[in-house]
Design a protein around this motif. Sequence first.
Motif, PDB file in Angstrom:
ATOM      1  N   LEU A  25      -3.482  -1.843   9.591  1.00  0.00           N
ATOM      2  CA  LEU A  25      -4.005  -3.200   9.418  1.00  0.00           C
ATOM      3  C   LEU A  25      -2.937  -4.242   9.766  1.00  0.00           C
ATOM      4  O   LEU A  25      -3.217  -5.229  10.447  1.00  0.00           O
ATOM      5  N   ILE A  73     -10.634  -1.662  11.908  1.00  0.00           N
ATOM      6  CA  ILE A  73      -9.399  -2.278  11.405  1.00  0.00           C
ATOM      7  C   ILE A  73      -8.992  -3.463  12.283  1.00  0.00           C
ATOM      8  O   ILE A  73      -8.483  -4.467  11.784  1.00  0.00           O
ATOM      9  N   GLY A 123     -13.848  -1.993   5.003  1.00  0.00           N
ATOM     10  CA  GLY A 123     -13.987  -1.290   6.275  1.00  0.00           C
ATOM     11  C   GLY A 123     -15.393  -0.739   6.411  1.00  0.00           C
ATOM     12  O   GLY A 123     -16.154  -1.135   7.295  1.00  0.00           O
TER      13      GLY A 123
END
Length: 174
Positions: free
Chosen positions: A50, A18, A143
Amino acid sequence: MEKIGKILFTKEDIEKRIKELGEEISLDYKDKDLILACVLKGAVYFTVDLTRNIKIPFILDFISILSYGSSKNNQGIVRITKDLDINILGKDVLIIEDIVDTGLTLSYLIRNLQTRNPRSIKVCTLLDCPGRRIIDIEVDYKGFEIPNYYVIGYGLDYKEKYRNLPFIAILEEF
Ligand code: IMP
Ligand code: MG
């Protein structure tokens, strides 16, 4: 009954990834008008972490959509149950999703938001499961890519449970 299976991504794996995504987004959107559109509820944990890693100004908003059928058996019938609060006309929208699976939910959402004439729409998903795709959808930021598993944790649920797990694991049923 179901149980928590193998851990695919630990808390540390997720944090590290992240941070990288946040840096990438901060660079790409530095001269844009960024709106983060978090898809409730699964993407909440991902979105909050995030945002801590995005170093440019942005507006955070939420949208909630209901996909009929269970989350394991998406039928592609989608309805907005809570819309964005702000006007996205001329703005740069980044949709934040937990997982892109069949792509049905996201494809509906993108089409719907496009009618409001934003300057751009992109997608950032924590997990991408390309093996289950029904509609060909491009993800701009991801991700991790996962094989065809049902996963829980870090926002992802099974019958509304397990969202609070700090890791992402495979759901096992027996
Ligand atoms: P779609 O199949 O791409 O339309 O995904 C619809 C939604 O189902 C996702 O946004 C998730 O909220 C949920 N979903 C899909 N796959 C999983 C999974 O493996 N675990 C938990 N939720 C999932
Ligand atoms: Mg979702």
